[in-house]
Design an enzyme around this catalytic site. Sequence first.
Site, short mmCIF file in Angstrom:
data_model
loop_
_atom_site.label_atom_id
_atom_site.label_comp_id
_atom_site.label_asym_id
_atom_site.label_seq_id
_atom_site.Cartn_x
_atom_site.Cartn_y
_atom_site.Cartn_z
N TYR A 154 -4.80 -13.44 -7.11
CA TYR A 154 -5.41 -12.11 -7.07
C TYR A 154 -6.46 -12.02 -5.96
CZ TYR A 154 -7.86 -8.01 -9.06
OH TYR A 154 -8.45 -6.80 -9.27
N LYS A 158 -6.43 -9.61 -2.68
CA LYS A 158 -7.49 -8.62 -2.52
C LYS A 158 -8.26 -8.80 -1.21
CE LYS A 158 -6.89 -6.09 -6.14
NZ LYS A 158 -6.28 -4.76 -5.94
#
Length: 295
Positions: A154, A158
């Site tokens: 993640y 990001k």
Amino acid sequence: MKLESRVAIVTGAGGGLGRSHALLLARYGAKVVVNDMDEAAAKRVADEIAAAGGEAIPVAASVTDEARVAAMIEGVMSTWGRVDILINNAGILRDKTFAKMSLADFRLVMDVHLMGSVICTKAVWEIMRQQQYGRIVMTTSSSGLYGNFGQSNYGAAKMALVGFMQTLALEGEKYNVRVNCLAPTAATQMTHGVLAEEALQRLDPRLVSPALLPLVSEQAPTRAIVCAGAGHFARAHVTLTKGRYVGGSADAGERVIELWDEIGDRTDEIVPAYGFQQAERELASSGYSAPATKR
């Protein structure tokens, strides 16, 4: 601030943060495309907007499906004739420590967050360039900016979106296409089980969405990273310290160790206007004064 003449697409808008974004944009007058993989959820939000006097159409599509995304944009252009705002919000979590994480889970999170945003942005990019107007928001995260335990997939996705935003902002500038990032903290399906229950109660998604307004307005900045949660708003920056010239002597590595604190001293640090500014400053410190690039 009014958005009456604007058409906005919000991905992952069937619930949580995306729903909150869609409702807020509609409240300010934008026509909203409510995108979600869950057709019923997208329709509920579109109906909610319509019941409040706004205009919205639900579209069920995965942001990773190029054909479905292309069809969504074709439908929007056929219905409303333009796309002014794209909020890349869709996302998933597959949290595990890197040691326990499968490559499939790493790849899946990268595909949804990063490639999903790339696919949706690519689908509207030429439209925005041609109409000389566009506002694009990428959804980044503190996990990418600063790291969070168990979120290597993640966090990588990001932070990649920050790099994507930085370059698109430069390429879109002369076409009045402004590209920014929002780093939200909100109680959503993705954060239940990650944050404490008491914290979740304070993190209503509605307290994040106001951060969108400056990013989608006529006077929107470009290359901004806005952090928002629980009604608090801040700006994050990727900075560059002044550094020290060491040269290329045989003991250069040892000199870097010796000057480590000085090299990292944040006094007079800058936010580079573009990536090659680093190279230009490095070359200048070595005595090179010609332009760094051929462009």
